[in-house]
Enzyme design. Structure first.
Site, PDB file in Angstrom:
ATOM      1  N   GLY A 229       0.810  -1.208   0.000  1.00 42.59           N
ATOM      2  CA  GLY A 229       0.000   0.000   0.000  1.00 42.59           C
ATOM      3  C   GLY A 229       0.843   1.257   0.000  1.00 42.59           C
ATOM      4  N   GLY A 233       6.581   1.186   2.481  1.00 37.29           N
ATOM      5  CA  GLY A 233       8.010   0.861   2.456  1.00 37.29           C
ATOM      6  C   GLY A 233       8.400  -0.027   1.292  1.00 37.29           C
ATOM      7  N   SER A 235       9.025   0.675  -1.929  1.00 35.03           N
ATOM      8  CA  SER A 235      10.127   1.177  -2.765  1.00 35.03           C
ATOM      9  C   SER A 235      11.465   1.001  -2.068  1.00 35.03           C
ATOM     10  CB  SER A 235       9.901   2.657  -3.104  1.00 35.03           C
ATOM     11  OG  SER A 235       8.805   2.816  -3.982  1.00 35.03           O
ATOM     12  N   THR A 253       8.744   5.485 -13.853  1.00 33.42           N
ATOM     13  CA  THR A 253       7.637   5.545 -14.811  1.00 33.42           C
ATOM     14  C   THR A 253       6.736   6.754 -14.580  1.00 33.42           C
ATOM     15  OG1 THR A 253       6.304   4.134 -13.376  1.00 33.42           O
ATOM     16  CG2 THR A 253       7.598   3.046 -15.105  1.00 33.42           C
ATOM     17  N   HIS A 270      13.453   9.840  -3.260  1.00 28.35           N
ATOM     18  CA  HIS A 270      13.884   8.576  -3.864  1.00 28.35           C
ATOM     19  C   HIS A 270      15.298   8.712  -4.428  1.00 28.35           C
ATOM     20  CE1 HIS A 270      10.108   6.009  -4.216  1.00 28.35           C
ATOM     21  NE2 HIS A 270       9.761   7.052  -3.487  1.00 28.35           N
ATOM     22  N   ASP A 272      17.738  10.795  -3.621  1.00 29.31           N
ATOM     23  CA  ASP A 272      18.781  11.014  -2.623  1.00 29.31           C
ATOM     24  C   ASP A 272      19.210   9.733  -1.922  1.00 29.31           C
ATOM     25  OD1 ASP A 272      18.750  13.667  -3.242  1.00 29.31           O
ATOM     26  OD2 ASP A 272      17.548  14.289  -1.516  1.00 29.31           O
ATOM     27  N   ARG A 274      19.199   6.692  -3.284  1.00 27.42           N
ATOM     28  CA  ARG A 274      19.742   5.691  -4.198  1.00 27.42           C
ATOM     29  C   ARG A 274      21.257   5.797  -4.259  1.00 27.42           C
ATOM     30  NH1 ARG A 274      15.172   7.148  -7.695  1.00 27.42           N
ATOM     31  NH2 ARG A 274      16.550   8.287  -9.106  1.00 27.42           N
ATOM     32  N   GLU A 282      13.724   7.945 -17.135  1.00 25.26           N
ATOM     33  CA  GLU A 282      12.317   8.290 -16.918  1.00 25.26           C
ATOM     34  C   GLU A 282      11.549   7.909 -18.179  1.00 25.26           C
ATOM     35  OE1 GLU A 282      12.222  12.384 -15.850  1.00 25.26           O
ATOM     36  OE2 GLU A 282      12.968  12.023 -13.826  1.00 25.26           O
TER      37      GLU A 282
END
Length: 399
Positions: A229, A233, A235, A253, A270, A272, A274, A282
């Protein structure tokens, strides 16, 4: 070359003294870990920790034959009493090679963190690399043969494993052993699952391993679907599964949304977290990426891909959906699923569970919910592993 792990825990051990956290509370019996120390062929001790002599005795070994004691990192706290008969502990300068009377060669490896790593070669030529807590090699030359065993802080510095993989120092048969384990991650099955995703494993204190001896390296699932949902968590879980691999291509995407500050903040969050070695694309054009060879793919997420696909076929309009949209969307989903089935790449994809909440009030909303459920089921059928993340806790649905 035999390696006995007298301890496998962080410098403070596990459980940590006076720590009330859940991980420390569960670290009892075989899950308790003393500070990491390695005894190699009874002749070389890497890191001197409290109770080393007793730990060796419990493992059926003695420190009497130790000819060299080397430290990998600064040791906090009171001085550790040197067991009788052991030589003084020291450090080897970065890049220097030390040859022991036993025939072992020890080369000091520079770290990007306070401490020293050691490459140990046996008289027979087997090689082991041992890294200190929180450390990664400052530079590893390409073209070196893969180590037979790497003992490192896999949980704390997954990027160290990625660096070694990038230059071939960790190969398909390298036995990667996780040590310096603290309370940052739950123990037991959850720790085993996270390490298996990195192609690594851990062992209890006192275990003796033979460097170069065949051991089944944990299988890294080639295709994984992570669902859950909003803000569950999912990702973060997907990113963890690839953080020990170099050159990952992160496929976003969602694209960019001009003027949407909240969306920009989500994207920055996201980006920062990685690894810096990852690349970003993209796009919603996933089939060509899945078809070609290359580094691992992380697709985040399928629900946004579906939104774009439904936009393209006019699925939001009831009349167009009945006349052509449904057929066109089924074709797009089938092409994607076929590409997943045939892809040569390691793949981790993220999706949303949209059917467990309130029933959408509009026909188009219900259509999206239904089509996402169908897409998730078809995609999951092609994956070796499927995870459901709830409140930050991953539940294995297929493995």
């Amino acid at each position: 070359m035999e390696v006995t792990l007298l301890g496998t825990g962080s410098p403070a051990g596990l459980p940590q003294p006076n720590c009330p956290c859940a991980a420390c509370a569960a670290a009892r019996g075989s899950r308790a870990r003393a500070a990491t120390a390695l005894l190699i062929d009874g002749a070389l001790l890497l890191d001197l920790t409290p109770g080393a002599a007793l730990a060796a005795a419990r493992a059926g070994h003695s420190l009497v034959g130790v000819r060299q004691v080397l430290l990998t990192h600064p040791h906090d706290g009171p001085a550790v009493e040197l067991p009788a008969g052991l030589p003084s502990a020291g450090r080897v300068p970065d890049g220097r090679v030390l040859t022991l009377i036993s025939g072992h060669r020890v080369r000091a490896v520079a770290m990007d963190h306070p401490g020293t790593g050691y490459e140990v070669s046996s008289p027979e030529g087997d090689r082991l690399l041992y890294l200190p807590p929180g450390g990664a090699p400052a530079g590893v030359a390409e073209g070196r043969a893969a180590y037979e065993m790497v003992v490192a802080d896999v949980v704390g510095r997954p990027d160290a494993i990625a660096r070694l993989r990038a230059v071939g120092a960790i190969g398909a048969t390298t036995d990667v052993i996780a040590v310096h384990i603290g309370h940052e991650v739950p123990g037991g099955p959850e720790l085993d699952r996270r390490l298996a995703a990195a192609g690594a494993r851990t062992v209890p204190d006192g275990t003796t391993l033979v460097v170069g001896e065949y051991h089944a390296v944990p299988d890294v699932p080639r295709r994984t679907l992570v669902t859950g949902g909003a803000r569950s968590g999912k990702s973060l879980e997907a990113e963890r599964r690839l953080e020990t691999f170099p050159g990952v291509l992160y496929v976003a995407t969602g694209g960019t949304r001009q003027g949407d500050e909240e969306w920009a903040a989500r994207v920055d969050l996201h980006r920062d977290r990685r690894p810096g070695s990852w690349r970003t694309a993209e796009t919603c054009d996933l089939v060509p990426l899945l078809t070609e060879d290359g580094p691992p793919l992380l697709i985040d997420c399928l629900s946004l891909w579906l939104t774009d696909a439904m936009d393209q076929v006019g699925a939001w309009d009831d009349v167009q959906w009945r006349e052509s949209g449904e057929t066109a969307l089924r074709k797009k989903v089938a092409e994607l699923v076929t590409a997943v089935r045939e892809t040569p790449r390691t793949l981790v994809a993220v999706t949303n569970e949209a059917g467990s909440g309130v029933v959408p009030a509009t026909a188009s909303g219900r259509r999206f919910r239904d089509e996402l459920g169908r897409l998730n089921a078809a995609f999951a059928a092609e994956c070796e592993q499927v995870l459901l993340v709830v409140a930050g806790q991953p539940l294995v649905l297929r493995s």
